[in-house]
Design an enzyme around this catalytic site. Structure first.
Site: not given
Ligand code: BES
Ligand code: MN
Ligand code: ZN
Length: 496
Positions: A275, A349
């Site tokens: 990230k 997931r």
């Molecule tokens: N934990 C994150 C989702 C999230 C993002 C929670 C912002 C709270 C605030 C999750 O694990 C994630 O990173 N999801 C990705 C999925 C994508 C790579 C398909 C996302 O939402 O960008």
């Molecule tokens: Mn994630």
């Protein structure tokens, strides 16, 4: 935090201040159980101070009754626009004001009805929020928190409320308050303090504090034995081993069987699909779903509900390293389905897939999972509601309606079969992320592939509501404990 106990007419010692909360244009004391003489004195005072009840208004003066030194009128604004958020904000204002004025023993007289709610629902909401309005997280502050000084919160009964009535409501408030506090405290702990191992210990401590809750921790070996390739894959890049926490409440003759699942990523760096640095610290909250489930399990045990309720918390730290999963890797989940890891940041997931599959052994007729699963859900709904995805229309309606009433809103998103096409993999049964569009629902449709046959299932994406980066709707910054009240109320209602 303040003690919570009720107060009747004559306290042993006068309160420092009594706070009267009321909507504009209404009689502030009409519904409060003061006697005629007290009401006369209060009416004279109201005339003299002339509060208008506008939103944000705080007007104080000397209390004309012996029960308190001071009296403060707190405006709630127009009755027709009163909301859960506005009431929470007003209660926080009370706590702040009391702290500033060094009032240690305060009284609360609240007559307010949220449009669309019964007076009983409104009352319970006010009592519950009042009990938690002084929440702050100061585990790591040398100087303890601003609200700490308030040590007595006295609730004035309403005219139509008997002593037993109020006492019963306060019992349920105390229990929910503890559960919410557990969820918020867990949520707020940083990832160096709350690792998967420590989360497991915390779950044990919660269970130790109550009867009727059994905890089992599946470590790496057990996860391997059960072939939980999803959980293991997510955890393999971290020095902290993944786990699955199993909390069980098994009453003698259960009326229903429910499994609650909470995403327990104690830190989500994104893994190799790292990230961006900005805001990454917020990913300590990526176990808000786990926190909610642990809080609910505590409430369920304390209520001793005649429902078999199993809480499953798959927990891991998502880190990049030489041992981490990499994009393109193919893993085999507990269900036997293979998944191409398209993006290591779609880790939630993967671990939920194993937990959903594992839930089958408890023969649930109902499964609810809670997960800070997608940024896309926050894009869709902001911080006002969790995304609700389900295979059961009736469950959808029930959760939606209940959420509106208890002040933890959920809003439905569809799970059309077509979305599964977005996750088509050339190399495995499916991949873990799609393209940019429909991020919340592709996560939902992914999870659906692992739901045991015949079980009703609801997925709550709480990414936008499980924690907040600033005070909002009267909720504190940080973990909110979202899901605790809704789920507990839902389980209680199942028995009706
Ligand atoms: N934990 C994150 C989702 C999230 C993002 C929670 C912002 C709270 C605030 C999750 O694990 C994630 O990173 N999801 C990705 C999925 C994508 C790579 C398909 C996302 O939402 O960008
Ligand atoms: Mn994630
Ligand atoms: Zn995550």
């Amino acid at each position: 935090m303040a003690d919570l106990y009720q107060f009747r007419t004559a306290p042993e010692e006068p309160l420092d201040c009594v706070y009267v909360l009321y909507p504009a244009g209404t009689d502030p004391i009409a519904d409060i159980a003061f006697d005629a003489k007290e009401k006369r004195a209060l009416r004279a005072k109201i005339k003299n101070l002339a509060p208008r009840g506008e939103d944000g208004e705080l007007i104080s003066g000397e209390c004309p009754l012996e029960i308190a030194h001071r009296i403060t009128f707190v405006g709630l604004g127009d009755e027709s626009t009163l909301s859960h958020g506005k009431l929470r904000e007003a209660l926080r204002r009370v706590m702040r004001q009391a702290t500033k004025n060094r009032e240690y023993q305060i009284g609360l007289a609240v007559s307010a009805r949220i449009p669309g709610l019964s007076s009983d629902e409104s009352r319970r909401f006010v009592l519950r929020e009042a009990s938690i309005a002084d929440y702050t997280f100061d585990k790591f502050k040398s100087k303890k928190n601003e609200f700490d000084k308030i040590d007595g919160l006295h609730i004035f009964p309403l005219t139509k409320e008997t002593e037993e009535d109020l006492e019963l409501k306060l019992d349920s408030v105390r229990l929910l308050r503890t559960a919410i506090q557990i969820a918020r405290d867990l949520g707020n702990r940083p990832s160096n303090d709350l690792t998967p191992e420590r989360l497991s210990l915390a779950a044990k401590e919660v269970a130790d504090g109550v009867t009727g809750l059994r905890v089992t921790i599946l470590g790496k070996k057990e996860l391997q034995k059960d072939r939980m390739g999803g959980i293991l894959a997510v955890g393999q890049g971290s020095a902290e081993e993944p786990r699955m926490i199993v909390l069980e409440h098994r009453p003698k003759k259960p009326k229903r069987s429910v499994v609650l699942i909470g995403k327990g990523i104690t830190f989500d760096s994104g893994g190799i699909s790292l990230k961006p640095a900005k805001g990454m610290g917020d990913m300590k909250f990526d176990m808000a779903g786990a926190a909610a489930v642990i809080g609910v399990m505590r409430a369920v045990a304390e209520l001793d509900l005649p429902i078999k309720v199993v809480g499953l918390v798959p927990t891991a730290e998502n880190m990049p390293s030489g041992t981490a999963i990499k994009p393109g890797d193919i893993i085999t989940t507990a269900s036997g389905k293979t998944v191409e890891v398209d993006n290591t940041d779609a880790e939630g997931r993967l671990l939920l897939a194993d937990a959903l599959h594992y839930s089958a052994r408890f023969n649930p007729d109902l499964i609810i999972d809670f997960a800070t699963l997608t940024g896309a859900c926050v894009v869709a709904l902001g911080h006002e509601a969790a995304g609700l995805m389900t295979n059961d229309d009736e469950l959808q309606a029930t959760l939606r309606g209940l959420g509106e009433r208890v002040g933890e809103r959920v809003w439905p998103l569809p799970l059309y079969d077509e979305y599964l096409g977005y996750l088509k993999s050339d190399w495995a049964d499916l991949k873990n992320s799609g393209d940019r569009w429909g991020g919340a629902v592709t996560a939902g449709i992914f999870l659906k592939q692992f739901v045991p046959d015949k079980a009703s299932w609801a997925h709550l994406d709480i990414a936008g509501v499980g924690y907040l980066d600033k005070v909002h709707n009267g909720l504190p910054k940080g973990a909110t404990g979202f899901g605790v009240v809704l789920t507990t109320a839902f389980l209680v209602d199942l028995l009706k």
